[in-house]
Design a protein around this motif. Structure first.
Motif: not given
Length: 426
Positions: A34-40, A58-61, A66-68, A78-85
């Motif tokens: 299973v692969d992990l991704s994120a949508l802004l 596309q490992p970051e935005a 947001v980083r994969h 994993r996905v790393e998220l910085d809410p302040a950014g």
């Protein structure tokens, strides 16, 4: 509520407040890949552009807000998220789990114990969410979202499945996804000049690995279409003979490919590539399940593995492997002829190089200077891996002065000093 291990756990639809510190969302599961991704996602429920999908291609935005991160020694995918950014026009970040987009037959029926675990810097306890079982052909699932609530942020557990996979999720959120049918291999007919095309749709096809060298005991997966009749995986034993003195003393190594066909391969209680000791020794010469200089194999019929010949001087010996759907496990071993003396395999500069011919090349080096050993099991190619083929660094040596060949068991485990004896002399 609390999960079985005392960790805070969200039920489907549940939410919890989080601070502004960085979050890391880890994906855990058992079974097929299973692969992990994120949508802004903006307030209108759509991405602002295709740049808002963060995944293996596309490992970051937003400058790393947001980083994969792929699975590695530091942890699972994993996905790393910085809410302040995150800029003000990003209303939420949605985490998605999805099956291999290159294999449309893959669903969550072959996946179990899916868990997303969110950890926040400065907070001791993580938050878990386990989506309900997905048994109706789902190929993707919305796992969890980080969303704005006033001036703060919250996490919500979602658990919504998608039969259309990551492509369907991305399309629903406003991303133009490319048709993932494999490209034709024939050259296109010449076309007259045309105006510049619009930007190409985003491809979800997994990229090749490029050139990778394995660390001791590590592994990597090649993403393969096992129904691809044109695919040829090559596995070469390469050696340069080492020093001039070693070359003068002798430099005749031999590549052995021990194999278990798919029809006989099983998944046991131990990981493929595990060293075991049963105490049972094979007698006699030769074996039906090995390709080597006396038994070159064939590509047009089983075992669909063929050795190119016997190189008795420094260089390479190569096996070609076709029909990945017919392969289970292939163990790549090297034998050092008696005439070579007692130098280590590493002193010959020996290594295995595996390539899929599609942009992925994996080098499996040796790290130990073990002498007076005639056999080394270098690498296991595991075609039972759900993502394609896993290549594992093994580097297991025979006992001192022992001529018995290694044995590859049907579950992919390896036993040294248990196979038949066959001397090679010049």
């Amino acid at each position: 509520m609390l999960g079985v291990d005392g960790v805070a756990e969200l039920a489907k639809g549940g939410n919890t407040a989080v601070g502004e510190g960085r979050l890391t969302a880890e994906l855990h599961f058992q079974g097929d890949q299973v692969d992990l991704s994120a949508l802004l996602v903006a307030a209108d429920g759509h991405v602002r552009s295709d740049d808002d999908l963060v995944f293996y291609n596309q490992p970051e935005a937003e400058s790393g807000a947001v980083r994969h991160r792929p699975a590695d020694a530091a942890g699972p995918e994993r996905v790393e998220l910085d809410p302040a950014g995150l800029p003000a026009d990003v209303d939420r970040v949605v985490l998605v789990g999805s099956c291999d987009p290159d294999d449309r037959s893959r669903t969550f029926r072959t996946v179990r114990d899916v868990l997303v675990r969110a950890r926040q810097d400065g907070v001791a306890e993580p938050v878990d969410f386990r989506p309900p079982p997905l048994v109706d052909g789902e190929r993707a699932v919305l796992l969890m979202e980080l969303y704005r609530r006033g001036t703060g942020w919250k996490l919500r557990a979602i658990g919504q499945g998608y039969a259309s996979g990551l492509a369907g999720v991305a399309t629903d959120f406003g991303i133009d996804v490319a048709d993932e049918e494999p490209p034709r291999r024939t050259a296109p007919a010449p076309q007259p000049p045309v105006p510049a095309p619009p930007p190409a749709p985003m491809s979800l096809r997994k990229p090749p690995l490029g050139s990778v060298s394995l660390d001791k005991g590590s592994q990597v997966s090649l993403s393969l279409d096992k129904q691809d009749q044109e695919l040829v995986v090559t596995a070469a034993l390469e050696w340069d003979g080492g020093s001039d003195a070693r070359r003068r003393q002798g430099a005749d190594l031999d590549l052995y490919a021990l194999y278990v066909p798919a029809s006989k391969a099983v998944r046991g209680t131990k990981e493929p590539g595990t060293l075991v000791k049963t105490g049972h020794k094979q007698r006699g010469k030769g074996s039906a399940d090995v390709v080597y200089y006396k038994q070159l194999g064939e590509l047009g019929k089983p075992p669909y593995i063929q050795l190119d010949g016997d190189a008795q001087v420094p260089g390479r010996e190569t096996v070609r492997i076709v029909r990945p759907d017919q392969q289970g496990y292939v163990l790549l071993c090297a034998y050092s002829a008696l005439s070579n003396g007692f130098g280590s395999f590493r002193s010959f500069g020996a290594k295995v190089v595996v390539s899929d011919g599609r942009g992925s090349t994996v080098t499996v080096p040796l790290f130990e200077n073990t002498k007076t050993r005639y056999w080394v099991a270098i690498a296991l190619v595991d075609f039972t891996d759900p993502d394609g083929a896993a290549i594992r660094h093994i580097e297991a040596y025979s006992a001192r002065m022992t001529e018995r060949r290694p044995v590859l068991h049907p579950d992919g485990t390896i036993e040294m000093n248990a196979g038949p004896v066959e001397f090679k002399r010049r």
